[in-house]
Design a protein around this motif. Structure first.
Motif, PDB file in Angstrom:
ATOM      1  N   LYS A 135       0.847  -1.191   0.000  1.00 47.95           N
ATOM      2  CA  LYS A 135       0.000   0.000   0.000  1.00 47.95           C
ATOM      3  C   LYS A 135       0.879   1.237   0.000  1.00 47.95           C
ATOM      4  O   LYS A 135       1.671   1.442   0.930  1.00 47.95           O
ATOM      5  CB  LYS A 135      -0.898   0.040   1.234  1.00 47.95           C
ATOM      6  N   ALA A 136       0.727   2.045  -1.035  1.00 51.41           N
ATOM      7  CA  ALA A 136       1.371   3.361  -1.058  1.00 51.41           C
ATOM      8  C   ALA A 136       0.452   4.316  -0.311  1.00 51.41           C
ATOM      9  O   ALA A 136      -0.078   5.277  -0.857  1.00 51.41           O
ATOM     10  CB  ALA A 136       1.588   3.815  -2.501  1.00 51.41           C
ATOM     11  N   SER A 137       0.268   4.010   0.963  1.00 50.03           N
ATOM     12  CA  SER A 137      -0.705   4.719   1.795  1.00 50.03           C
ATOM     13  C   SER A 137      -0.001   5.547   2.854  1.00 50.03           C
ATOM     14  O   SER A 137       1.109   5.223   3.286  1.00 50.03           O
ATOM     15  CB  SER A 137      -1.660   3.718   2.461  1.00 50.03           C
ATOM     16  N   ALA A 138      -0.650   6.633   3.250  1.00 49.07           N
ATOM     17  CA  ALA A 138      -0.142   7.530   4.291  1.00 49.07           C
ATOM     18  C   ALA A 138       1.188   8.175   3.916  1.00 49.07           C
ATOM     19  O   ALA A 138       1.878   8.721   4.775  1.00 49.07           O
ATOM     20  CB  ALA A 138      -0.004   6.800   5.628  1.00 49.07           C
ATOM     21  N   LEU A 139       1.568   8.148   2.637  1.00 49.93           N
ATOM     22  CA  LEU A 139       2.889   8.641   2.259  1.00 49.93           C
ATOM     23  C   LEU A 139       3.061  10.123   2.559  1.00 49.93           C
ATOM     24  O   LEU A 139       4.181  10.577   2.841  1.00 49.93           O
ATOM     25  CB  LEU A 139       3.161   8.363   0.776  1.00 49.93           C
ATOM     26  N   ALA A 140       1.976  10.870   2.526  1.00 48.43           N
ATOM     27  CA  ALA A 140       2.087  12.301   2.833  1.00 48.43           C
ATOM     28  C   ALA A 140       2.496  12.538   4.285  1.00 48.43           C
ATOM     29  O   ALA A 140       2.982  13.624   4.622  1.00 48.43           O
ATOM     30  CB  ALA A 140       0.764  13.003   2.540  1.00 48.43           C
ATOM     31  N   CYS A 141       2.312  11.530   5.136  1.00 49.18           N
ATOM     32  CA  CYS A 141       2.702  11.651   6.539  1.00 49.18           C
ATOM     33  C   CYS A 141       4.206  11.509   6.724  1.00 49.18           C
ATOM     34  O   CYS A 141       4.736  11.834   7.792  1.00 49.18           O
ATOM     35  CB  CYS A 141       2.009  10.580   7.386  1.00 49.18           C
ATOM     36  N   PHE A 142       4.885  11.033   5.691  1.00 47.55           N
ATOM     37  CA  PHE A 142       6.297  10.696   5.826  1.00 47.55           C
ATOM     38  C   PHE A 142       7.210  11.634   5.040  1.00 47.55           C
ATOM     39  O   PHE A 142       8.388  11.319   4.834  1.00 47.55           O
ATOM     40  CB  PHE A 142       6.530   9.255   5.366  1.00 47.55           C
ATOM     41  N   VAL A 143       6.692  12.751   4.563  1.00 37.77           N
ATOM     42  CA  VAL A 143       7.498  13.707   3.806  1.00 37.77           C
ATOM     43  C   VAL A 143       7.370  15.092   4.437  1.00 37.77           C
ATOM     44  O   VAL A 143       6.396  15.391   5.121  1.00 37.77           O
ATOM     45  CB  VAL A 143       7.080  13.769   2.319  1.00 37.77           C
ATOM     46  N   ASP A 144       8.380  15.914   4.206  1.00 39.24           N
ATOM     47  CA  ASP A 144       8.385  17.281   4.705  1.00 39.24           C
ATOM     48  C   ASP A 144       8.717  18.195   3.536  1.00 39.24           C
ATOM     49  O   ASP A 144       9.860  18.608   3.359  1.00 39.24           O
ATOM     50  CB  ASP A 144       9.409  17.428   5.829  1.00 39.24           C
ATOM     51  N   GLU A 145       7.726  18.444   2.713  1.00 43.89           N
ATOM     52  CA  GLU A 145       7.919  19.241   1.511  1.00 43.89           C
ATOM     53  C   GLU A 145       6.592  19.851   1.113  1.00 43.89           C
ATOM     54  O   GLU A 145       5.590  19.679   1.805  1.00 43.89           O
ATOM     55  CB  GLU A 145       8.473  18.368   0.377  1.00 43.89           C
ATOM     56  N   THR A 146       6.584  20.563   0.027  1.00 44.70           N
ATOM     57  CA  THR A 146       5.377  21.255  -0.415  1.00 44.70           C
ATOM     58  C   THR A 146       4.817  20.603  -1.678  1.00 44.70           C
ATOM     59  O   THR A 146       5.479  19.813  -2.342  1.00 44.70           O
ATOM     60  CB  THR A 146       5.668  22.736  -0.692  1.00 44.70           C
ATOM     61  N   TYR A 147       3.563  20.956  -1.957  1.00 42.19           N
ATOM     62  CA  TYR A 147       2.895  20.483  -3.170  1.00 42.19           C
ATOM     63  C   TYR A 147       3.761  20.788  -4.390  1.00 42.19           C
ATOM     64  O   TYR A 147       4.342  21.849  -4.467  1.00 42.19           O
ATOM     65  CB  TYR A 147       1.539  21.197  -3.283  1.00 42.19           C
ATOM     66  N   PRO A 148       3.889  19.839  -5.347  1.00 46.47           N
ATOM     67  CA  PRO A 148       3.134  18.585  -5.499  1.00 46.47           C
ATOM     68  C   PRO A 148       3.805  17.350  -4.915  1.00 46.47           C
ATOM     69  O   PRO A 148       3.559  16.255  -5.373  1.00 46.47           O
ATOM     70  CB  PRO A 148       3.010  18.454  -7.011  1.00 46.47           C
ATOM     71  N   TYR A 149       4.662  17.512  -3.901  1.00 44.01           N
ATOM     72  CA  TYR A 149       5.218  16.378  -3.157  1.00 44.01           C
ATOM     73  C   TYR A 149       5.923  15.390  -4.089  1.00 44.01           C
ATOM     74  O   TYR A 149       5.538  14.224  -4.218  1.00 44.01           O
ATOM     75  CB  TYR A 149       4.123  15.676  -2.345  1.00 44.01           C
ATOM     76  N   ALA A 150       6.984  15.887  -4.709  1.00 39.87           N
ATOM     77  CA  ALA A 150       7.680  15.102  -5.727  1.00 39.87           C
ATOM     78  C   ALA A 150       8.203  13.781  -5.185  1.00 39.87           C
ATOM     79  O   ALA A 150       8.252  12.779  -5.920  1.00 39.87           O
ATOM     80  CB  ALA A 150       8.838  15.932  -6.306  1.00 39.87           C
ATOM     81  N   SER A 151       8.573  13.729  -3.908  1.00 44.06           N
ATOM     82  CA  SER A 151       9.126  12.477  -3.376  1.00 44.06           C
ATOM     83  C   SER A 151       8.064  11.386  -3.286  1.00 44.06           C
ATOM     84  O   SER A 151       8.381  10.191  -3.347  1.00 44.06           O
ATOM     85  CB  SER A 151       9.772  12.706  -2.015  1.00 44.06           C
ATOM     86  N   ILE A 152       6.785  11.770  -3.156  1.00 42.32           N
ATOM     87  CA  ILE A 152       5.715  10.767  -3.181  1.00 42.32           C
ATOM     88  C   ILE A 152       5.623  10.144  -4.561  1.00 42.32           C
ATOM     89  O   ILE A 152       5.565   8.910  -4.705  1.00 42.32           O
ATOM     90  CB  ILE A 152       4.369  11.397  -2.765  1.00 42.32           C
ATOM     91  N   SER A 153       5.621  10.976  -5.585  1.00 39.44           N
ATOM     92  CA  SER A 153       5.566  10.449  -6.952  1.00 39.44           C
ATOM     93  C   SER A 153       6.761   9.563  -7.238  1.00 39.44           C
ATOM     94  O   SER A 153       6.626   8.482  -7.841  1.00 39.44           O
ATOM     95  CB  SER A 153       5.512  11.607  -7.957  1.00 39.44           C
ATOM     96  N   GLU A 154       7.954   9.984  -6.804  1.00 40.87           N
ATOM     97  CA  GLU A 154       9.150   9.175  -7.038  1.00 40.87           C
ATOM     98  C   GLU A 154       9.056   7.830  -6.328  1.00 40.87           C
ATOM     99  O   GLU A 154       9.458   6.792  -6.869  1.00 40.87           O
ATOM    100  CB  GLU A 154      10.399   9.934  -6.565  1.00 40.87           C
ATOM    101  N   ALA A 155       8.505   7.834  -5.120  1.00 41.37           N
ATOM    102  CA  ALA A 155       8.344   6.569  -4.401  1.00 41.37           C
ATOM    103  C   ALA A 155       7.387   5.648  -5.135  1.00 41.37           C
ATOM    104  O   ALA A 155       7.618   4.434  -5.239  1.00 41.37           O
ATOM    105  CB  ALA A 155       7.843   6.847  -2.980  1.00 41.37           C
ATOM    106  N   VAL A 156       6.307   6.204  -5.661  1.00 50.41           N
ATOM    107  CA  VAL A 156       5.348   5.394  -6.412  1.00 50.41           C
ATOM    108  C   VAL A 156       6.012   4.790  -7.647  1.00 50.41           C
ATOM    109  O   VAL A 156       5.809   3.608  -7.963  1.00 50.41           O
ATOM    110  CB  VAL A 156       4.120   6.240  -6.799  1.00 50.41           C
ATOM    111  N   TYR A 157       6.828   5.567  -8.336  1.00 45.42           N
ATOM    112  CA  TYR A 157       7.518   5.040  -9.517  1.00 45.42           C
ATOM    113  C   TYR A 157       8.395   3.850  -9.144  1.00 45.42           C
ATOM    114  O   TYR A 157       8.413   2.831  -9.851  1.00 45.42           O
ATOM    115  CB  TYR A 157       8.383   6.118 -10.159  1.00 45.42           C
ATOM    116  N   ARG A 158       9.135   3.970  -8.051  1.00 42.73           N
ATOM    117  CA  ARG A 158      10.034   2.886  -7.648  1.00 42.73           C
ATOM    118  C   ARG A 158       9.249   1.641  -7.226  1.00 42.73           C
ATOM    119  O   ARG A 158       9.645   0.516  -7.524  1.00 42.73           O
ATOM    120  CB  ARG A 158      10.934   3.347  -6.498  1.00 42.73           C
ATOM    121  N   LEU A 159       8.140   1.858  -6.532  1.00 44.70           N
ATOM    122  CA  LEU A 159       7.320   0.723  -6.116  1.00 44.70           C
ATOM    123  C   LEU A 159       6.705   0.014  -7.318  1.00 44.70           C
ATOM    124  O   LEU A 159       6.699  -1.222  -7.398  1.00 44.70           O
ATOM    125  CB  LEU A 159       6.231   1.186  -5.155  1.00 44.70           C
ATOM    126  N   VAL A 160       6.189   0.779  -8.269  1.00 47.09           N
ATOM    127  CA  VAL A 160       5.588   0.193  -9.464  1.00 47.09           C
ATOM    128  C   VAL A 160       6.647  -0.524 -10.295  1.00 47.09           C
ATOM    129  O   VAL A 160       6.399  -1.606 -10.845  1.00 47.09           O
ATOM    130  CB  VAL A 160       4.872   1.278 -10.289  1.00 47.09           C
TER     131      VAL A 160
END
Length: 290
Positions: free
Chosen positions: A196-221
């Motif tokens: 589950k790519a869930s709660a990921l916004a809870c684990f980052v300290d950055e601003t919209y559009p939260y590029a590290s979330i997208s990067e994490a999703v790419y690596r997981l996929v």
């Protein structure tokens, strides 16, 4: 995305503690003071463009499933339930062959992030819970942050077991998200493990559009395939607007194909859980050949 369904893979809903429906005496503090109940969730889903959600009772309510099951039974194409279970009780394990007879129940949730984790795992082994879950095709969602070896051992010992790694096995933002998910990628070799790519916004300290979330999703996929990566919000503790998180996954995952994005945003989860009220029986998940 067009008219594709967006399914939230992780939402806690609960009711206040009352004399008629009390919480356990040793309950931990809830994620927010005002309970997140189904009417509020329905409103917020409509505002964010989310069509369905997988509901979990939170740990502070104890091991009860009545509220999430009631919602799932009332609106099976909108809500599904992940249930708490007495995994160490052999008498309860004997009921697992009939688990699908519990309308609305799509799987079982294990929280292994506090307390006697080793004891809980040993109890579930000793009771035959893991073996029965594998035998009867019961999907498990397990939150065991940082315990990647535990997930691997369960996958090795019970090859037929279907396990979803909740919150990508991350617990806090003590390191960059890319580093936090790196050990998880090695588990992709087990076909019975999804994430589950869930709660990921809870684990980052950055601003919209939260590029590290997208990067994490790419690596997981890239590692698991889009069909084994499931979006979820963990809405009750989400630190950003719900609609904004949906936007990140819909409009800021440009390295995914449209098909991959549909899988991550709900199709993969529905098929993994055989949530036929959402995907229909013709799209049921098929186990990999052995």
């Amino acid at each position: 995305m067009g008219n594709a369904s967006i399914i939230d893979g992780q939402v806690h809903v609960w009711k206040a503690s009352t004399a008629e429906r009390p919480w356990p005496a040793d309950a931990i503090a809830p994620q927010r003071d005002v309970p997140l109940e189904v009417p509020e969730l329905s409103r917020r889903m409509a505002e964010a463009g989310v069509s369905a959600a997988l509901l979990l009772g939170p740990t502070w309510e104890g091991s009860r499933n009545d509220y999430v099951l009631s919602a799932a039974q009332s609106e099976p194409a909108r809500f599904g339930a992940l249930c708490r279970f007495a995994t160490g009780d052999p008498a309860m394990v004997e009921r697992l062959p009939h688990w699908r007879e519990c309308t609305g129940m799509l799987g079982i949730r294990m929280s292994l992030n506090r307390g006697d984790v080793a004891g809980a795992v040993a109890g579930a082994r000793g009771s035959g819970f893991f073996a029965a879950a594998a035998e009867f095709g019961i999907p498990l969602s397990i939150y065991a942050p940082g315990r990647h070896a535990l997930y691997a051992k369960l996958a090795n010992d019970f090859p037929g077991l279907k396990i979803t790694v909740d919150h990508a096995a991350v617990e806090n933002r003590d390191r960059p998200l890319s580093e936090a998910i790196a050990p998880l990628l090695k588990l992709a070799r087990y076909p019975g493990i999804a994430v589950k790519a869930s709660a990921l916004a809870c684990f980052v300290d950055e601003t919209y559009p939260y590029a590290s979330i997208s990067e994490a999703v790419y690596r997981l996929v890239e590692a698991f395939g889009a069909e084994r990566v499931f979006w979820g919000s963990d809405l009750s503790r989400l630190p950003i607007p719900y609609r904004q998180l949906v936007d990140v996954f819909v409009n800021h995952t440009t390295e995914l194909t449209d098909q991959e994005r549909r899988q991550v945003l709900g199709e993969g989860l529905a098929r993994w859980l055989n949530w036929t009220a959402v995907v229909g029986p013709e799209h049921r998940h098929r186990e990999p050949a052995t």
